[in-house]
Design an enzyme around this catalytic site. Structure first.
Site, PDB file in Angstrom:
ATOM      1  N   MET A 156      32.377  46.187  31.369  1.00  9.29           N
ATOM      2  CA  MET A 156      33.160  46.938  33.215  1.00  9.29           C
ATOM      3  C   MET A 156      33.345  46.207  33.636  1.00  9.29           C
ATOM      4  SD  MET A 156      28.520  48.174  33.682  1.00  9.29           S
ATOM      5  CE  MET A 156      28.167  49.545  33.239  1.00  9.29           C
ATOM      6  N   GLY A 157      34.069  45.347  33.289  1.00  5.75           N
ATOM      7  CA  GLY A 157      35.105  44.860  34.296  1.00  5.75           C
ATOM      8  C   GLY A 157      34.899  44.524  36.024  1.00  5.75           C
ATOM      9  N   CYS A 158      35.988  44.636  36.682  1.00  2.00           N
ATOM     10  CA  CYS A 158      35.678  44.106  37.840  1.00  2.00           C
ATOM     11  C   CYS A 158      34.602  44.284  38.770  1.00  2.00           C
ATOM     12  CB  CYS A 158      37.315  44.193  38.357  1.00  2.00           C
ATOM     13  SG  CYS A 158      38.555  43.364  37.611  1.00  2.00           S
ATOM     14  N   TYR A 159      33.986  45.392  38.113  1.00  2.53           N
ATOM     15  CA  TYR A 159      32.831  46.305  39.201  1.00  2.53           C
ATOM     16  C   TYR A 159      31.750  46.173  38.398  1.00  2.53           C
ATOM     17  CZ  TYR A 159      32.478  50.090  35.609  1.00  2.53           C
ATOM     18  OH  TYR A 159      32.092  51.230  34.847  1.00  2.53           O
ATOM     19  N   ALA A 160      31.209  45.019  37.637  1.00  7.41           N
ATOM     20  CA  ALA A 160      29.921  44.914  36.998  1.00  7.41           C
ATOM     21  C   ALA A 160      28.851  44.537  37.431  1.00  7.41           C
ATOM     22  CB  ALA A 160      30.456  43.544  35.623  1.00  7.41           C
TER      23      ALA A 160
END
Length: 232
Positions: A116-120
């Protein structure tokens, strides 16, 4: 304080946010060797060494022995653990090792959110809040870990240079609960969450797995795309 429940219920709150930088190797004053990129399998083995018990484990970001920074809670109170990462996986997973390292109850429910990358952290907190709304006695430990240095790409591609400059290793953890915190303890209330797909940026921020780790695409248009689509 982190809270997601309606006013008629005890509100889930986030206690004692914790953070820690993960150093994979100590600093050295020796002349650096020529930079080379190890193959992907070697990088994966490094992930396993970092996450295994006794190593610089992700669970230690949560403050053993106990839950440092989350006053009023003990390891025996934790009912759920949510682990989020997109830079490395192994089996048994980091959530398993965190339970072992902290001495949590073996019956703790555990979940992993990946890729989910940076917003996990946001879906992880939303999930934690939903657990607390469904069961006001729930105490959820949320742990986020990224080991970006495992995927360092040594080349002259602008995307790789930008990624190497932006992303570092780090970990953070928080406890989410419906308990009302004492006035002297800082906390955040989880009011609401929203989610939306911005398909315009599908090709502007992405990665796939190559022979030397993750191959990242990070376009300079990402801020413009988000700015045009995100509502205040």
């Amino acid at each position: 304080m982190c809270t997601t429940a309606p006013a008629s219920r005890p509100a889930p709150v986030c206690w004692g946010t914790l953070s820690q930088t993960v150093h994979l190797a100590p600093p050295s004053t020796r002349q650096p060797a020529p930079l080379t990129a190890p193959p992907c399998c070697d990088r994966h083995r490094r992930t396993q060494r970092v996450l295994q018990p006794g190593g610089p484990n992700a669970g230690r970001a949560s403050g053993p022995p106990g839950l440092n920074g989350a006053e009023g809670f003990s390891v025996a109170d934790v009912t759920h653990i949510i682990f989020a990462s997109c830079t490395g996986f192994t089996n048994p997973g980091p959530d398993y090792h965190i339970i072992r390292e902290l001495g949590l109850n073996p019956g703790v429910e555990r979940y992993t959110l990946g890729f989910m990358g940076c917003y996990a952290a946001f879906p992880a907190l939303r999930m934690a809040g939903q657990f607390c709304e469904a069961n006001p006695r729930a105490v959820v430990l949320v742990v986020c870990l990224e080991l970006c240095s495992l995927h360092l790409q040594i080349n002259d591609q602008p995307d790789s240079i930008l990624a190497n400059s932006l992303f570092a290793d780090g970990a953070a953890a928080v406890v989410v609960s419906s308990r009302k915190p004492p006035p002297e303890i800082p906390a955040y209330r989880l009011q609401s969450f929203a989610s939306a797909l911005v398909t315009d940026g599908e090709a502007d921020m992405a990665w796939d797995i190559g022979n030397e780790g993750f191959n990242i695409v990070l376009s300079s248009y990402v801020p413009e795309i988000l700015g045009a689509r995100v509502r205040a």
